[in-house]
Structures are given as structure tokens and as C-alpha cells.
Write a protein that holds these residues in place. Sequence first.
Motif, PDB file in Angstrom:
ATOM      1  N   LEU A   1      69.169   5.905  -6.188  1.00 53.84           N
ATOM      2  CA  LEU A   1      68.563   7.242  -6.275  1.00 53.84           C
ATOM      3  C   LEU A   1      67.834   7.422  -7.603  1.00 53.84           C
ATOM      4  O   LEU A   1      66.779   8.052  -7.663  1.00 53.84           O
ATOM      5  CB  LEU A   1      69.622   8.336  -6.102  1.00 53.84           C
ATOM      6  N   ARG A   2      68.377   6.844  -8.667  1.00 50.43           N
ATOM      7  CA  ARG A   2      67.710   6.906  -9.978  1.00 50.43           C
ATOM      8  C   ARG A   2      66.350   6.197  -9.892  1.00 50.43           C
ATOM      9  O   ARG A   2      65.362   6.666 -10.430  1.00 50.43           O
ATOM     10  CB  ARG A   2      68.587   6.280 -11.054  1.00 50.43           C
ATOM     11  N   GLU A   3      66.306   5.073  -9.201  1.00 51.37           N
ATOM     12  CA  GLU A   3      65.034   4.356  -8.999  1.00 51.37           C
ATOM     13  C   GLU A   3      64.089   5.170  -8.120  1.00 51.37           C
ATOM     14  O   GLU A   3      62.898   5.269  -8.402  1.00 51.37           O
ATOM     15  CB  GLU A   3      65.289   2.982  -8.362  1.00 51.37           C
ATOM     16  N   ALA A   4      64.628   5.740  -7.052  1.00 50.36           N
ATOM     17  CA  ALA A   4      63.806   6.553  -6.145  1.00 50.36           C
ATOM     18  C   ALA A   4      63.230   7.762  -6.874  1.00 50.36           C
ATOM     19  O   ALA A   4      62.119   8.215  -6.568  1.00 50.36           O
ATOM     20  CB  ALA A   4      64.628   7.005  -4.935  1.00 50.36           C
ATOM     21  N   ALA A   5      63.973   8.275  -7.850  1.00 43.96           N
ATOM     22  CA  ALA A   5      63.536   9.466  -8.586  1.00 43.96           C
ATOM     23  C   ALA A   5      62.329   9.194  -9.470  1.00 43.96           C
ATOM     24  O   ALA A   5      61.731  10.122  -9.996  1.00 43.96           O
ATOM     25  CB  ALA A   5      64.690  10.017  -9.422  1.00 43.96           C
TER      26      ALA A   5
ATOM     27  N   GLN B   1      67.285  16.374  -8.081  1.00 44.29           N
ATOM     28  CA  GLN B   1      66.932  16.719  -6.699  1.00 44.29           C
ATOM     29  C   GLN B   1      67.251  15.568  -5.751  1.00 44.29           C
ATOM     30  O   GLN B   1      67.637  15.796  -4.602  1.00 44.29           O
ATOM     31  CB  GLN B   1      65.456  17.109  -6.601  1.00 44.29           C
ATOM     32  N   ALA B   2      67.092  14.343  -6.227  1.00 47.60           N
ATOM     33  CA  ALA B   2      67.411  13.189  -5.383  1.00 47.60           C
ATOM     34  C   ALA B   2      68.898  13.169  -5.026  1.00 47.60           C
ATOM     35  O   ALA B   2      69.264  12.986  -3.863  1.00 47.60           O
ATOM     36  CB  ALA B   2      67.013  11.890  -6.094  1.00 47.60           C
ATOM     37  N   VAL B   3      69.740  13.375  -6.016  1.00 45.72           N
ATOM     38  CA  VAL B   3      71.185  13.351  -5.766  1.00 45.72           C
ATOM     39  C   VAL B   3      71.595  14.541  -4.899  1.00 45.72           C
ATOM     40  O   VAL B   3      72.317  14.383  -3.910  1.00 45.72           O
ATOM     41  CB  VAL B   3      71.979  13.331  -7.091  1.00 45.72           C
ATOM     42  N   LYS B   4      71.113  15.738  -5.265  1.00 40.54           N
ATOM     43  CA  LYS B   4      71.457  16.924  -4.468  1.00 40.54           C
ATOM     44  C   LYS B   4      70.989  16.766  -3.020  1.00 40.54           C
ATOM     45  O   LYS B   4      71.713  17.084  -2.086  1.00 40.54           O
ATOM     46  CB  LYS B   4      70.813  18.180  -5.066  1.00 40.54           C
ATOM     47  N   GLY B   5      69.759  16.298  -2.848  1.00 47.23           N
ATOM     48  CA  GLY B   5      69.218  16.127  -1.501  1.00 47.23           C
ATOM     49  C   GLY B   5      70.009  15.103  -0.704  1.00 47.23           C
ATOM     50  O   GLY B   5      70.297  15.299   0.479  1.00 47.23           O
ATOM     51  N   SER B   6      70.373  14.008  -1.356  1.00 49.41           N
ATOM     52  CA  SER B   6      71.149  12.971  -0.683  1.00 49.41           C
ATOM     53  C   SER B   6      72.503  13.511  -0.241  1.00 49.41           C
ATOM     54  O   SER B   6      72.931  13.303   0.903  1.00 49.41           O
ATOM     55  CB  SER B   6      71.333  11.766  -1.608  1.00 49.41           C
TER      56      SER B   6
ATOM     57  N   ASP C   1      63.667  20.544  -3.174  1.00 45.63           N
ATOM     58  CA  ASP C   1      65.018  21.089  -3.028  1.00 45.63           C
ATOM     59  C   ASP C   1      65.066  22.073  -1.861  1.00 45.63           C
ATOM     60  O   ASP C   1      65.975  22.026  -1.032  1.00 45.63           O
ATOM     61  CB  ASP C   1      65.443  21.767  -4.337  1.00 45.63           C
ATOM     62  N   GLY C   2      64.073  22.959  -1.781  1.00 47.02           N
ATOM     63  CA  GLY C   2      64.012  23.924  -0.676  1.00 47.02           C
ATOM     64  C   GLY C   2      63.842  23.251   0.670  1.00 47.02           C
ATOM     65  O   GLY C   2      64.462  23.635   1.672  1.00 47.02           O
TER      66      GLY C   2
END
Length: 184
Positions: free
Chosen positions: A92-96, A105-110, A145-146
Motif C-alpha cells: 500500500l505504501r508503494e501504491a500510495a 487514504q490507501a490504508v483506510k480504503g483498503s 476517501d469519499g
Amino acid sequence: MPIADLNVRLGLEIEGLERGIKRAERSLSQATRRLNDMSRSLSIGLTAPLLGFGAMAIQAAGQAEAMRKALETTMEASGRSIADATNELKLLREAAKAPGLDFEQAVKGSVRLQNVGFSAEKARGVLVELANALASSGGSAEQLDGVTRQFAQMSAKGKVMQEDLTIILENMPSLAKVLMDTYG
């Protein structure tokens, strides 16, 4: 030289010396006050930002820890290990690094998408695709996020409602064009 002359002469020389010493004391006192004022200003000017930076660093560390724990808990609930969660956090850090997606947002969304049945891999893929679509229309991580919140709600309900679509289209205008081209 008579002694009286010597006393007068020494007295005058001592008076001049005393006046010089008093002038030097006043100058030294003024310089000390100025230095104290400068050090007070410097202390305030440096201390406040350093305290603010320290508080922000502590807050950021706490948020990062909370996100890590949320991801671990979510993945453990779906039968995955903490090692899997740690690896997913790295992915997720790479995707971000992609435009339109930040790490939080990547972690929250996941976590959101996994909590409604998506696998970690599928959730990450959806996030990257959504982030790319948002970035192409000038969107931000907050808008993502939304959008992920609405996707999670739609998945949890098992149906698409008009208000869900409205929120998604408001946050992701490029999707409106795709829908219009696809469905008319």
C-alpha cells in the motif's frame, strides 16, 4: 610638587576614572538588556515551532500505528497473518506513490473495502484504479476517501442507490463520462 596639588590631581584623575567606569557599566547594562531581549525572542521563535513539530511527529506516529493495527485486525479477521498485513502495508505504501492516492487514504480504503468482503489484493487494485481515474480529472486523496466510503457502503448493502452514485460522481467526474458513454 606639594602634597595638596598631588591630592587634587589624584582626585581629578579618580573622578575621571569613575565617570569612565560608570559609562562602561551603563553601556554594558544596555548591551546585556539587548542580548536578553534577543535571546528571549530567539527562544520563543525556536521553541514554539519545535514544540509544534514534535507534537505533529507524535500525532503522525500515533496515526500510523492506528492504521497498521486496523489493517492487521482486518486481515486477521479474514484469516490472514500479521506478516501478510505487514507485507500489504508495504504494498500500500508503494501504491500510495501513484497520483491521487496518499498512504493514509490507501490504508483506510483498503480496510474499508476488506471489511465488506474484498480481498486485500482486490482492494489495493480498486484503490489504484480509482486513484488513477481521480488523478486524471484533477481529484485528490480526500475525494478518493469519499469514493471508497461509498463503494464500501454499496457493497455492504448489496445494491447501488442513487445517492451513492451521486456522491461518487461528485467526487469522480471522469466516471460520469464513462457511465454516459457506456449507458447513455
